[in-house]
Design an enzyme around this catalytic site. Structure first.
Site, mmCIF file in Angstrom:
data_model
loop_
_atom_site.group_PDB
_atom_site.id
_atom_site.type_symbol
_atom_site.label_atom_id
_atom_site.label_comp_id
_atom_site.label_asym_id
_atom_site.label_seq_id
_atom_site.Cartn_x
_atom_site.Cartn_y
_atom_site.Cartn_z
ATOM 1 N N ASN A 108 0.817 -1.214 0.000
ATOM 2 C CA ASN A 108 0.000 0.000 0.000
ATOM 3 C C ASN A 108 0.848 1.259 0.000
ATOM 4 O O ASN A 108 1.948 1.289 0.541
ATOM 5 C CB ASN A 108 -0.931 -0.004 1.217
ATOM 6 N N ILE A 109 0.269 2.296 -0.585
ATOM 7 C CA ILE A 109 0.964 3.583 -0.667
ATOM 8 C C ILE A 109 0.322 4.587 0.289
ATOM 9 O O ILE A 109 0.642 5.761 0.250
ATOM 10 C CB ILE A 109 0.902 4.124 -2.120
ATOM 11 N N ASP A 110 -0.595 4.094 1.156
ATOM 12 C CA ASP A 110 -1.446 5.011 1.924
ATOM 13 C C ASP A 110 -0.903 5.425 3.288
ATOM 14 O O ASP A 110 -1.508 6.248 3.973
ATOM 15 C CB ASP A 110 -2.861 4.417 2.067
ATOM 16 N N HIS A 125 5.731 -0.628 -2.743
ATOM 17 C CA HIS A 125 5.284 0.126 -3.915
ATOM 18 C C HIS A 125 5.362 1.638 -3.701
ATOM 19 O O HIS A 125 4.674 2.397 -4.374
ATOM 20 C CB HIS A 125 3.866 -0.306 -4.311
ATOM 21 N N CYS A 158 8.509 21.320 -11.083
ATOM 22 C CA CYS A 158 9.617 21.517 -10.148
ATOM 23 C C CYS A 158 9.959 22.997 -10.059
ATOM 24 O O CYS A 158 10.174 23.651 -11.086
ATOM 25 C CB CYS A 158 10.817 20.712 -10.631
ATOM 26 N N CYS A 161 14.419 23.123 -10.766
ATOM 27 C CA CYS A 161 15.013 23.203 -12.117
ATOM 28 C C CYS A 161 14.078 23.925 -13.097
ATOM 29 O O CYS A 161 14.475 24.234 -14.213
ATOM 30 C CB CYS A 161 15.348 21.806 -12.635
ATOM 31 N N SER A 200 -4.877 -8.927 0.097
ATOM 32 C CA SER A 200 -4.175 -8.841 -1.193
ATOM 33 C C SER A 200 -4.676 -9.922 -2.129
ATOM 34 O O SER A 200 -4.827 -11.077 -1.729
ATOM 35 C CB SER A 200 -2.659 -9.002 -0.996
ATOM 36 N N GLU A 227 -11.988 -12.431 -0.662
ATOM 37 C CA GLU A 227 -12.212 -13.407 -1.731
ATOM 38 C C GLU A 227 -11.095 -14.436 -1.744
ATOM 39 O O GLU A 227 -10.056 -14.226 -1.128
ATOM 40 C CB GLU A 227 -12.193 -12.677 -3.091
HETATM 41 P P1 NAD Z 1 -5.922 -5.843 -4.940
HETATM 42 O O1 NAD Z 1 -6.845 -4.709 -5.213
HETATM 43 O O2 NAD Z 1 -5.365 -6.577 -6.083
HETATM 44 O O3 NAD Z 1 -6.660 -6.909 -4.023
HETATM 45 C C1 NAD Z 1 -7.279 -6.529 -2.820
HETATM 46 C C2 NAD Z 1 -7.854 -7.772 -2.188
HETATM 47 O O4 NAD Z 1 -8.356 -7.397 -0.915
HETATM 48 C C3 NAD Z 1 -9.006 -8.381 -2.972
HETATM 49 O O5 NAD Z 1 -8.744 -9.763 -3.201
HETATM 50 C C4 NAD Z 1 -10.232 -8.192 -2.054
HETATM 51 O O6 NAD Z 1 -11.083 -9.321 -2.047
HETATM 52 C C5 NAD Z 1 -9.597 -8.024 -0.711
HETATM 53 N N1 NAD Z 1 -10.354 -7.169 0.210
HETATM 54 C C6 NAD Z 1 -11.051 -6.035 -0.079
HETATM 55 N N2 NAD Z 1 -11.557 -5.509 1.054
HETATM 56 C C7 NAD Z 1 -11.172 -6.325 2.066
HETATM 57 C C8 NAD Z 1 -11.391 -6.309 3.454
HETATM 58 N N3 NAD Z 1 -12.126 -5.364 4.042
HETATM 59 N N4 NAD Z 1 -10.842 -7.289 4.214
HETATM 60 C C9 NAD Z 1 -10.115 -8.300 3.628
HETATM 61 N N5 NAD Z 1 -9.891 -8.364 2.307
HETATM 62 C C10 NAD Z 1 -10.399 -7.371 1.529
HETATM 63 O O7 NAD Z 1 -4.766 -5.290 -3.981
HETATM 64 P P2 NAD Z 1 -3.213 -5.662 -3.913
HETATM 65 O O8 NAD Z 1 -3.044 -7.136 -3.951
HETATM 66 O O9 NAD Z 1 -2.671 -4.876 -2.783
HETATM 67 O O10 NAD Z 1 -2.586 -5.107 -5.255
HETATM 68 C C11 NAD Z 1 -2.999 -3.825 -5.672
HETATM 69 C C12 NAD Z 1 -1.940 -2.834 -6.004
HETATM 70 O O11 NAD Z 1 -2.594 -1.585 -5.943
HETATM 71 C C13 NAD Z 1 -0.836 -2.743 -5.025
HETATM 72 O O12 NAD Z 1 0.303 -2.602 -5.778
HETATM 73 C C14 NAD Z 1 -1.061 -1.452 -4.227
HETATM 74 O O13 NAD Z 1 0.133 -0.706 -4.218
HETATM 75 C C15 NAD Z 1 -2.017 -0.655 -5.064
HETATM 76 N N6 NAD Z 1 -3.118 -0.006 -4.293
HETATM 77 C C16 NAD Z 1 -2.894 0.530 -3.068
HETATM 78 C C17 NAD Z 1 -3.916 1.104 -2.355
HETATM 79 C C18 NAD Z 1 -3.620 1.660 -0.979
HETATM 80 O O14 NAD Z 1 -2.508 2.133 -0.751
HETATM 81 N N7 NAD Z 1 -4.591 1.598 -0.043
HETATM 82 C C19 NAD Z 1 -5.225 1.159 -2.894
HETATM 83 C C20 NAD Z 1 -5.424 0.634 -4.171
HETATM 84 C C21 NAD Z 1 -4.366 0.033 -4.859
#
Ligand code: NAD
Length: 256
Positions: A108-110, A125, A158, A161, A200, A227
């Site tokens: 996550n980037i959050d 990421h 920027c 520069c 994930s 899921e």
């Molecule tokens: P993904 O979106 O591919 O998968 C998320 C998974 O989480 C899904 O399988 C879903 O069923 C499950 N899910 C959703 N809500 C849930 C909950 N409340 N409890 C449990 N499971 C839950 O996410 P990923 O595998 O992290 O890959 C996505 C990419 O997108 C990453 O590279 C990430 O950097 C980026 N991303 C980050 C954010 C963030 O920072 N919050 C948000 C969106 C995407």
């Protein structure tokens, strides 16, 4: 086959945590959906539905059309800037404070793990804390850069520069993962005897290789996800449920 109730699965997870010697967490966008940040792959989340990811969310796309990237990331950035950790993040932080979790690897980037109190985090990421000029590499705090874009819609440039465009320090398609973070994450995956994977889809490589690496070196895997994932069959415990609901139950059982 005897079907196991959620309570049994929560108990088994708590037992694995108590017996572990090197326990790490690996998280994805799903842990943050209950903080109001949509994930990428759940149906209806919408972040990918209207776009070609390679056209906007890749480094090539960014260089070609930064405005399209900023327009696409706008709702996500807005939500991330407003978001607060939910009980899922809080429990991951609590498990670190209790001495169980040694480190967190997140896709996550959050920055919500940091906000919840975790301190040993590999952000594979990148993050939205800072932004860097793609020309002179001057780094800026991301918040004012994004706030300005959210207000005036102008692609941030920027001021050092006067030429380059500012790119948030998130990893786009086509970019290498940050070397140190990836190295730390791989070391942690090799060293752990228990990995808890939360929220994930495990579809984004090379991050999704980390649970396989952990498994190969003898670790137990627990997957907590809404899921099914492609790695469910490799896991010792699979819980299909909401992170913010299940993680507090796990911590309650660990405390018992
Ligand atoms: P993904 O979106 O591919 O998968 C998320 C998974 O989480 C899904 O399988 C879903 O069923 C499950 N899910 C959703 N809500 C849930 C909950 N409340 N409890 C449990 N499971 C839950 O996410 P990923 O595998 O992290 O890959 C996505 C990419 O997108 C990453 O590279 C990430 O950097 C980026 N991303 C980050 C954010 C963030 O920072 N919050 C948000 C969106 C995407």
């Amino acid at each position: 086959m005897i079907s196991r109730t959620t309570y049994d699965l929560v108990r088994s997870t708590a037992d694995l945590i108590i017996r572990s010697e090197h326990f790490i967490a690996f998280t994805g966008a799903g842990i943050s959906t209950e903080s109001g940040i949509p994930d990428f792959r759940s149906a209806h989340s919408g972040l990918w539905s209207h776009i070609d990811p390679m056209a906007v969310a890749s480094i090539y796309g960014f260089r070609k059309n930064p405005k399209a990237f900023y327009e696409w990331i706008k709702p996500l950035a807005h939500k991330i800037m407003e978001a607060r950790p939910n009980p899922g993040h809080e429990m991951i932080a609590e498990l670190e404070r209790m001495g169980y979790i040694k480190s967190v690897i997140t896709q996550n980037i959050d920055m919500l793990h940091w906000k919840a109190g975790n301190r040993n985090i590999s952000e594979l990421h990148g993050h939205l804390r800072s932004a860097t000029c793609i020309n002179c590499f001057q780094q800026y705090d991301a918040a004012p850069v994004l706030e300005k874009f959210l207000t005036d819609g102008e692609v941030p440039r920027c001021t050092n520069c006067q030429e380059g465009i500012l790119k948030p320090d998130v990893i786009l398609f086509g970019e290498q993962l940050p070397y140190k973070e990836l190295q730390a994450a791989q070391d942690a995956a090799r060293a752990c005897d228990l990995m808890l994977i939360v929220g994930s889809s495990l579809e984004v490589a090379p991050a999704s290789d980390l649970p396989i690496l952990a498994k190969k070196t003898g670790a137990r895997l627990v997957i907590l996800n809404l899921e099914r994932t492609n790695l469910d069959f490799e896991a010792d415990v699979v819980i299909h449920g909401r992170a913010a609901q299940i993680l507090p139950q796990i911590v309650r059982e660990v405390r018992k």
